[in-house]
Design a protein around this motif. Sequence first.
Motif, PDB file in Angstrom:
ATOM      1  N   ILE A 140       0.880  -1.258  -0.013  1.00 29.40           N
ATOM      2  CA  ILE A 140       0.061   0.025  -0.082  1.00 29.40           C
ATOM      3  C   ILE A 140       0.883   1.335  -0.039  1.00 29.40           C
ATOM      4  N   GLU A 143       0.811   7.092   0.781  1.00 27.11           N
ATOM      5  CA  GLU A 143       0.073   8.267   0.706  1.00 27.11           C
ATOM      6  C   GLU A 143      -1.486   7.740   1.144  1.00 27.11           C
ATOM      7  N   PHE A 144      -1.550   6.341   1.093  1.00 23.75           N
ATOM      8  CA  PHE A 144      -2.830   5.661   1.144  1.00 23.75           C
ATOM      9  C   PHE A 144      -2.785   5.206   2.569  1.00 23.75           C
ATOM     10  N   ASP A 188      -4.363  -5.159  -1.238  1.00 27.23           N
ATOM     11  CA  ASP A 188      -4.367  -4.410  -2.650  1.00 27.23           C
ATOM     12  C   ASP A 188      -4.422  -5.662  -3.568  1.00 27.23           C
ATOM     13  N   ASP A 192      -2.101  -1.922  -7.415  1.00 24.75           N
ATOM     14  CA  ASP A 192      -1.935  -0.687  -7.787  1.00 24.75           C
ATOM     15  C   ASP A 192      -1.573   0.239  -6.577  1.00 24.75           C
ATOM     16  N   ASN A 194      -3.311   1.004  -4.258  1.00 21.89           N
ATOM     17  CA  ASN A 194      -4.335   1.793  -3.420  1.00 21.89           C
ATOM     18  C   ASN A 194      -5.326   0.822  -2.888  1.00 21.89           C
ATOM     19  N   SER A 196      -8.339   0.604  -2.187  1.00 21.11           N
ATOM     20  CA  SER A 196     -10.086   0.938  -2.339  1.00 21.11           C
ATOM     21  C   SER A 196     -10.457  -0.698  -2.663  1.00 21.11           C
TER      22      SER A 196
END
Length: 309
Positions: A140, A143-144, A188, A192, A194, A196
């Motif tokens: 990860i 920044e996330f 993840d 990528d 991120n 999410s």
Amino acid sequence: MRQLIYICLIGLLALSCDDGDVFEVNLEFDQTLELCIDANAGDYLLYDTKTSPNESLSLLFPISGNEDIFNPPMTGFTETLGINNTSVIFNYRTYSGDPNGLICQVIPDPGTNIIEDYPAAAGASAEFTTLFDDDDNDGILSEFEGRGAQAADGSYPDAIDTDEDGIPDYIDQDDDNDNILTINENADPDGDGNPSDAVNTDLDFANGDDKPNYLDNDDDADGVLTINEDENSNSSLTDDFDELGPNPNTARYLNPDAAESFTAGVMEVNEYTRTFVISVMIMDANIGIANIDDIDMGTYTYSITLTEE
């Protein structure tokens, strides 16, 4: 008069030289740098080589005072060194054989010799930029992971610490303190950086929540902390099953029907790997056969292991 000179790196440039001639300079290195360290002399040497023809670019500079280039206190670290042909030296060289038989070899290949040596004139400079986008290599990007804004001293005072263990998530290999490393909790799936799309096992369970597994200390919402579902207390949660229950092939920590609590295994030490990417530019390089505004030497990539108690 026109000459074709193959000297390395990127692109095909038409350059005016000191004597008025025009040279075509073909820069074709792969820009993947190697490093050797001469502890006795106190020097670093970053270099790139090629064969057919046999050539190299190299940058020699002191270890002392430049350690932060390879292990900086913050991502985006920059450093500029003036090339002076004494302690900081940039060279373009041609060889009679494979350059790797000569560069950094304790016992050089006797069949390889330097044919031409073109050092950059004093006044050029070497510019370094060091980045690390995933501070703890858990898959990860930092920044996330709630790293937040960077203070003037290079720290991140507002960094999120999900499990409140004193180690912020961006350098914590186990963000929820459940003895399963973040990188092993499907944080993840698409790779990528991120999260999410991070896996959340208990989302559809009766007592489920919206926390992804890597931030959830009770991955199956059965009321027993994941870390306490380690039946054999060996600090591995993937080998513990409720063989007599309705889901005998699902690990206890992901099985809401297996709600027994056991003594937790010893918590793993927070040891993680950080990967650095160091970019090197040579500015205002006069190498004798050509004046070049800048030469992108490429990048050097390496990793170190760090521990946070």
